[in-house]
Enzyme design. Structure first.
Site, PDB file in Angstrom:
ATOM      1  N   ARG A  51     -12.001   5.784  -7.764  1.00 26.76           N
ATOM      2  CA  ARG A  51     -12.885   4.824  -7.235  1.00 26.76           C
ATOM      3  C   ARG A  51     -13.226   5.728  -5.602  1.00 26.76           C
ATOM      4  O   ARG A  51     -14.401   5.780  -5.554  1.00 26.76           O
ATOM      5  CB  ARG A  51     -12.049   3.546  -6.557  1.00 26.76           C
ATOM      6  CG  ARG A  51     -13.094   2.477  -5.980  1.00 26.76           C
ATOM      7  CD  ARG A  51     -12.145   1.714  -5.205  1.00 26.76           C
ATOM      8  NE  ARG A  51     -11.250   2.009  -4.216  1.00 26.76           N
ATOM      9  CZ  ARG A  51     -11.239   2.293  -3.186  1.00 26.76           C
ATOM     10  NH1 ARG A  51     -12.535   2.612  -2.696  1.00 26.76           N
ATOM     11  NH2 ARG A  51     -10.431   2.918  -2.257  1.00 26.76           N
ATOM     12  N   ASP A  98      -2.474   7.310  -3.365  1.00 28.32           N
ATOM     13  CA  ASP A  98      -2.020   6.651  -1.687  1.00 28.32           C
ATOM     14  C   ASP A  98      -1.713   5.356  -1.813  1.00 28.32           C
ATOM     15  O   ASP A  98      -2.721   4.513  -1.861  1.00 28.32           O
ATOM     16  CB  ASP A  98      -3.045   7.244  -1.032  1.00 28.32           C
ATOM     17  CG  ASP A  98      -2.843   6.784   0.491  1.00 28.32           C
ATOM     18  OD1 ASP A  98      -1.641   6.577   0.978  1.00 28.32           O
ATOM     19  OD2 ASP A  98      -3.723   6.858   1.218  1.00 28.32           O
ATOM     20  N   MET A  99      -0.548   4.900  -1.481  1.00 27.65           N
ATOM     21  CA  MET A  99      -0.225   3.433  -1.704  1.00 27.65           C
ATOM     22  C   MET A  99       0.841   3.123  -0.421  1.00 27.65           C
ATOM     23  O   MET A  99       1.961   3.695  -0.134  1.00 27.65           O
ATOM     24  CB  MET A  99       0.153   3.101  -2.848  1.00 27.65           C
ATOM     25  CG  MET A  99       1.381   3.832  -3.372  1.00 27.65           C
ATOM     26  SD  MET A  99       1.938   3.514  -4.878  1.00 27.65           S
ATOM     27  CE  MET A  99       3.741   3.660  -4.762  1.00 27.65           C
ATOM     28  N   ASP A 134      -5.410  -4.591   5.127  1.00 27.05           N
ATOM     29  CA  ASP A 134      -6.235  -5.340   4.364  1.00 27.05           C
ATOM     30  C   ASP A 134      -5.901  -6.776   4.763  1.00 27.05           C
ATOM     31  O   ASP A 134      -6.875  -7.655   4.601  1.00 27.05           O
ATOM     32  CB  ASP A 134      -5.751  -4.757   3.121  1.00 27.05           C
ATOM     33  CG  ASP A 134      -6.642  -3.652   2.314  1.00 27.05           C
ATOM     34  OD1 ASP A 134      -7.808  -3.625   2.814  1.00 27.05           O
ATOM     35  OD2 ASP A 134      -6.112  -2.862   1.644  1.00 27.05           O
ATOM     36  N   LEU A 169      -3.403   7.910   4.079  1.00 27.25           N
ATOM     37  CA  LEU A 169      -2.632   9.343   4.034  1.00 27.25           C
ATOM     38  C   LEU A 169      -3.181  10.419   3.207  1.00 27.25           C
ATOM     39  O   LEU A 169      -2.846  11.331   3.227  1.00 27.25           O
ATOM     40  CB  LEU A 169      -1.103   8.578   3.552  1.00 27.25           C
ATOM     41  CG  LEU A 169       0.044   9.490   3.920  1.00 27.25           C
ATOM     42  CD1 LEU A 169       0.031   9.880   5.290  1.00 27.25           C
ATOM     43  CD2 LEU A 169       1.251   8.704   3.531  1.00 27.25           C
ATOM     44  N   SER A 208     -10.028  -0.142   4.774  1.00 34.63           N
ATOM     45  CA  SER A 208      -8.796  -0.640   5.756  1.00 34.63           C
ATOM     46  C   SER A 208      -8.538   0.654   6.567  1.00 34.63           C
ATOM     47  O   SER A 208      -7.909  -0.080   7.668  1.00 34.63           O
ATOM     48  CB  SER A 208      -7.656  -1.218   4.796  1.00 34.63           C
ATOM     49  OG  SER A 208      -7.037   0.160   4.162  1.00 34.63           O
ATOM     50  N   HIS A 209      -9.134   1.813   6.576  1.00 34.65           N
ATOM     51  CA  HIS A 209      -8.624   2.799   7.321  1.00 34.65           C
ATOM     52  C   HIS A 209     -10.084   3.621   7.929  1.00 34.65           C
ATOM     53  O   HIS A 209      -9.869   4.602   8.193  1.00 34.65           O
ATOM     54  CB  HIS A 209      -7.644   3.636   7.165  1.00 34.65           C
ATOM     55  CG  HIS A 209      -6.428   3.043   6.894  1.00 34.65           C
ATOM     56  ND1 HIS A 209      -5.890   2.301   6.014  1.00 34.65           N
ATOM     57  CD2 HIS A 209      -5.323   2.936   7.974  1.00 34.65           C
ATOM     58  CE1 HIS A 209      -4.682   1.564   6.236  1.00 34.65           C
ATOM     59  NE2 HIS A 209      -4.278   2.126   7.367  1.00 34.65           N
ATOM     60  N   MET A 220      -8.293   6.233 -12.886  1.00 33.70           N
ATOM     61  CA  MET A 220      -7.178   6.952 -12.573  1.00 33.70           C
ATOM     62  C   MET A 220      -7.222   6.612 -10.924  1.00 33.70           C
ATOM     63  O   MET A 220      -8.298   6.430 -10.172  1.00 33.70           O
ATOM     64  CB  MET A 220      -7.520   8.531 -12.653  1.00 33.70           C
ATOM     65  CG  MET A 220      -7.356   9.166 -13.880  1.00 33.70           C
ATOM     66  SD  MET A 220      -5.969   9.178 -14.702  1.00 33.70           S
ATOM     67  CE  MET A 220      -4.981  10.072 -13.776  1.00 33.70           C
ATOM     68  N   PRO A 221      -5.878   6.817 -10.450  1.00 31.20           N
ATOM     69  CA  PRO A 221      -5.902   6.622  -9.010  1.00 31.20           C
ATOM     70  C   PRO A 221      -6.741   7.714  -8.329  1.00 31.20           C
ATOM     71  O   PRO A 221      -6.971   8.640  -8.807  1.00 31.20           O
ATOM     72  CB  PRO A 221      -4.327   7.055  -8.725  1.00 31.20           C
ATOM     73  CG  PRO A 221      -3.832   7.043 -10.018  1.00 31.20           C
ATOM     74  CD  PRO A 221      -4.672   7.114 -11.116  1.00 31.20           C
TER      75      PRO A 221
HETATM   76  P1  NDP Z   1      -4.243   0.324  -2.895  1.00 35.05           P
HETATM   77  O1  NDP Z   1      -3.315  -0.758  -3.207  1.00 35.05           O
HETATM   78  O2  NDP Z   1      -5.648  -0.068  -2.744  1.00 35.05           O
HETATM   79  O3  NDP Z   1      -4.344   1.471  -3.761  1.00 35.05           O
HETATM   80  C1  NDP Z   1      -3.326   2.328  -3.979  1.00 35.05           C
HETATM   81  C2  NDP Z   1      -3.665   3.649  -4.914  1.00 35.05           C
HETATM   82  O4  NDP Z   1      -3.571   2.946  -6.288  1.00 35.05           O
HETATM   83  C3  NDP Z   1      -4.692   4.373  -4.627  1.00 35.05           C
HETATM   84  O5  NDP Z   1      -4.510   5.737  -4.983  1.00 35.05           O
HETATM   85  C4  NDP Z   1      -5.733   3.818  -5.366  1.00 35.05           C
HETATM   86  O6  NDP Z   1      -6.945   4.602  -5.943  1.00 35.05           O
HETATM   87  C5  NDP Z   1      -4.970   3.297  -6.771  1.00 35.05           C
HETATM   88  N1  NDP Z   1      -5.494   2.248  -7.550  1.00 35.05           N
HETATM   89  C6  NDP Z   1      -5.882   1.092  -7.159  1.00 35.05           C
HETATM   90  N2  NDP Z   1      -6.331   0.190  -8.014  1.00 35.05           N
HETATM   91  C7  NDP Z   1      -6.021   0.922  -9.281  1.00 35.05           C
HETATM   92  C8  NDP Z   1      -6.342   0.928 -10.613  1.00 35.05           C
HETATM   93  N3  NDP Z   1      -6.739  -0.265 -11.037  1.00 35.05           N
HETATM   94  N4  NDP Z   1      -6.039   1.789 -11.487  1.00 35.05           N
HETATM   95  C9  NDP Z   1      -5.459   2.799 -11.089  1.00 35.05           C
HETATM   96  N5  NDP Z   1      -5.113   3.229  -9.807  1.00 35.05           N
HETATM   97  C10 NDP Z   1      -5.613   2.356  -8.958  1.00 35.05           C
HETATM   98  O7  NDP Z   1      -3.852   0.865  -1.400  1.00 35.05           O
HETATM   99  P2  NDP Z   1      -2.793   0.306  -0.404  1.00 35.05           P
HETATM  100  O8  NDP Z   1      -3.648  -1.035  -0.053  1.00 35.05           O
HETATM  101  O9  NDP Z   1      -1.455   0.327  -0.715  1.00 35.05           O
HETATM  102  O10 NDP Z   1      -2.965   1.182   0.842  1.00 35.05           O
HETATM  103  C11 NDP Z   1      -4.319   1.483   1.458  1.00 35.05           C
HETATM  104  C12 NDP Z   1      -4.462   2.503   2.572  1.00 35.05           C
HETATM  105  O11 NDP Z   1      -3.590   2.047   3.421  1.00 35.05           O
HETATM  106  C13 NDP Z   1      -3.795   3.820   2.253  1.00 35.05           C
HETATM  107  O12 NDP Z   1      -4.789   4.929   2.107  1.00 35.05           O
HETATM  108  C14 NDP Z   1      -2.521   3.974   2.857  1.00 35.05           C
HETATM  109  O13 NDP Z   1      -2.204   5.518   3.034  1.00 35.05           O
HETATM  110  C15 NDP Z   1      -2.883   3.150   4.151  1.00 35.05           C
HETATM  111  N6  NDP Z   1      -1.904   3.081   4.863  1.00 35.05           N
HETATM  112  C16 NDP Z   1      -1.445   3.441   5.906  1.00 35.05           C
HETATM  113  C17 NDP Z   1      -0.337   3.086   6.708  1.00 35.05           C
HETATM  114  C18 NDP Z   1      -0.254   4.184   8.063  1.00 35.05           C
HETATM  115  O14 NDP Z   1       1.052   3.751   8.629  1.00 35.05           O
HETATM  116  N7  NDP Z   1      -0.853   5.037   8.338  1.00 35.05           N
HETATM  117  C19 NDP Z   1       0.678   2.278   6.398  1.00 35.05           C
HETATM  118  C20 NDP Z   1       0.069   1.526   5.168  1.00 35.05           C
HETATM  119  C21 NDP Z   1      -0.929   1.837   4.367  1.00 35.05           C
HETATM  120  P3  NDP Z   1      -8.211   4.649  -5.203  1.00 35.05           P
HETATM  121  O15 NDP Z   1      -7.987   5.301  -3.795  1.00 35.05           O
HETATM  122  O16 NDP Z   1      -9.249   5.280  -5.833  1.00 35.05           O
HETATM  123  O17 NDP Z   1      -8.577   3.372  -4.866  1.00 35.05           O
HETATM  124  O1  PYC Z   2      -2.461  -0.722   6.861  1.00 29.80           O
HETATM  125  O2  PYC Z   2      -0.494  -1.142   6.947  1.00 29.80           O
HETATM  126  C1  PYC Z   2      -1.479  -0.458   7.504  1.00 29.80           C
HETATM  127  C2  PYC Z   2      -1.418   0.519   8.626  1.00 29.80           C
HETATM  128  C3  PYC Z   2      -0.183   0.644   9.417  1.00 29.80           C
HETATM  129  C4  PYC Z   2      -0.450   1.483  10.341  1.00 29.80           C
HETATM  130  C5  PYC Z   2      -1.875   2.045  10.211  1.00 29.80           C
HETATM  131  N1  PYC Z   2      -2.302   1.388   8.876  1.00 29.80           N
END
Ligand code: NDP
Ligand code: PYC
Length: 341
Positions: free
Chosen positions: A313, A183-184, A193, A129, A52-53, A309-310
């Site tokens: 992957r 990172d979530m 996504d 992030l 997604s990034h 673990m987070p």
């Molecule tokens: P996910 O829900 O895919 O994952 C969140 C975290 O949980 C990750 O660290 C992931 O590890 C871990 N994880 C996922 N599945 C499992 C599991 N089954 N067991 C244990 N740990 C797990 O991320 P999001 O969709 O919430 O976010 C995706 C990206 O979007 C992030 O990088 C975030 O920074 C970015 N983002 C950026 C924004 C911005 O303004 N710049 C705004 C919003 C989001 P792993 O990485 O190993 O999968």
């Molecule tokens: O995926 O939510 C997101 C996002 C917002 C800004 C950058 N990524």
């Protein structure tokens, strides 16, 4: 340019992908220094399978630069404001070059004082992030970062969108192991996504968002076209998202997710907000024991039955990419070459 809808996957060396992305950023108005930082960030996300990034974001970067909404040549201004506090005015540029400009001072302060804060404002963050925090853990430090984005999330119990997708990332060293990183987004799903699902014609799981009438929907297009996302975990994710607005915007001097108006810049995609990073030197508390204690925690979690673990992957994808190259689909590569003009 989604991950799976654009043809078979190729593998390319990380350096080659970085070089291509850097050329695109420079072609569209970034300085060499800014282009290098953004290309490294985006290529690293692609390498780690953070789709997604990764390169999916390149058309958004380019349209934003073309719109004049962000300054790709901005030179961040770093201010040493207190023994444990650094401020950076990103001057309408991207957040990552602002962090790069302040990194050495931030680490020095964290090592001296035990803790240091970096407050970035007047910045655009369009990326994952974890690349902002993981390097601190590789240096033996603990880091936490928050960034707010653009209004597209309805606070729990509210009637209209207000918050951004507002992610939180954390990184800590772990003995004999890669850093522990999560990172979530504080929304049920990242906006990126939802866009990928919409392009691929997929439905979302229930509970991710609402349509323009505020009704629950599993249609990503309904969320993107007048609807909104929900926070994860109802009131709990909503409270964390509120905290992110406070720390990333109110505390830094940046904009809240609803405070900027990009309507005069068609094509603008990057939120003009703020970012906070807190770095802690764990050696001040536990000598050199922290990384070992971190390892013990992981072992206990695994003994309790945890198989993933987070961050794991991503590390797995990184390892494969190190051997075989970074996965980029043919369609994505064509799209990137087209952006070179
Ligand atoms: P996910 O829900 O895919 O994952 C969140 C975290 O949980 C990750 O660290 C992931 O590890 C871990 N994880 C996922 N599945 C499992 C599991 N089954 N067991 C244990 N740990 C797990 O991320 P999001 O969709 O919430 O976010 C995706 C990206 O979007 C992030 O990088 C975030 O920074 C970015 N983002 C950026 C924004 C911005 O303004 N710049 C705004 C919003 C989001 P792993 O990485 O190993 O999968
Ligand atoms: O995926 O939510 C997101 C996002 C917002 C800004 C950058 N990524």
């Amino acid at each position: 340019m989604s991950a799976s809808s654009s043809g078979p996957s190729l593998r390319m060396p990380l350096a080659e992908l970085q070089g291509l992305l850097q050329a695109i950023f420079q072609r569209h108005g970034c300085s060499e220094a800014v282009a290098a930082v953004l290309a490294d960030n985006c290529a690293s996300a692609q390498r780690d399978g953070a789709h997604s990034h990764g390169v999916f974001r390149m058309p958004g970067y380019v349209s934003t630069l073309a719109s004049g909404w962000v300054d790709g040549r901005a030179v961040p201004q770093v201010s040493d404001v207190a023994p444990g506090f650094v401020r950076v005015d990103a001057r309408g540029g991207f957040a990552q070059p602002a962090l790069a400009a302040a990194r050495a001072l931030l680490v020095e302060k964290a090592r001296n004082a035990g803790i240091a804060v970096l407050a970035i404002h007047n910045s655009h963050h369009f990326a994952a992030l974890w690349p902002d925090v993981e390097p601190f853990a590789e240096q033996g430090l603990v880091a936490l970062s928050v960034v707010n984005s653009m209004t597209c999330v309805v606070p729990h119990g509210a009637r209209k969108p207000l918050f951004g997708t507002n992610p939180i990332a954390f990184a800590a060293p772990c003995a004999g192991h890669e850093p522990l990183v999560f990172d979530m987004a504080t929304s049920a799903m990242a906006h990126g996504d939802v866009q990928i699902a919409a392009r691929e014609g997929q439905q979302l799981p229930a509970g991710m968002g609402v349509d323009a009438d505020g009704q629950p929907t599993t249609d990503p297009k309904a969320i993107l076209e007048g609807g909104a996302l929900l926070p994860f975990g109802e009131h709990k994710g909503s409270a964390l998202s509120m905290m992110v607005e406070l720390l990333a915007a109110a505390l830094t001097g940046g904009h809240f997710s609803w405070e900027f108006d990009w309507s005069g810049h068609p094509g603008a995609k990057t939120p003009w907000t703020g970012q906070l990073i807190i770095v802690i030197d764990p050696s001040k508390a536990e000598g050199d024991r922290f990384a070992q204690r971190s390892r013990e925690l992981v072992e206990q979690m695994q003994a309790a039955g945890l198989s993933r673990m987070p961050g794991e992957r991503r590390y797995r994808e990184r390892e494969v990419a190190g051997r075989e190259g970074v996965a980029v689909s043919e369609g994505e590569l064509q799209g990137l070459r087209a952006l070179l003009g």
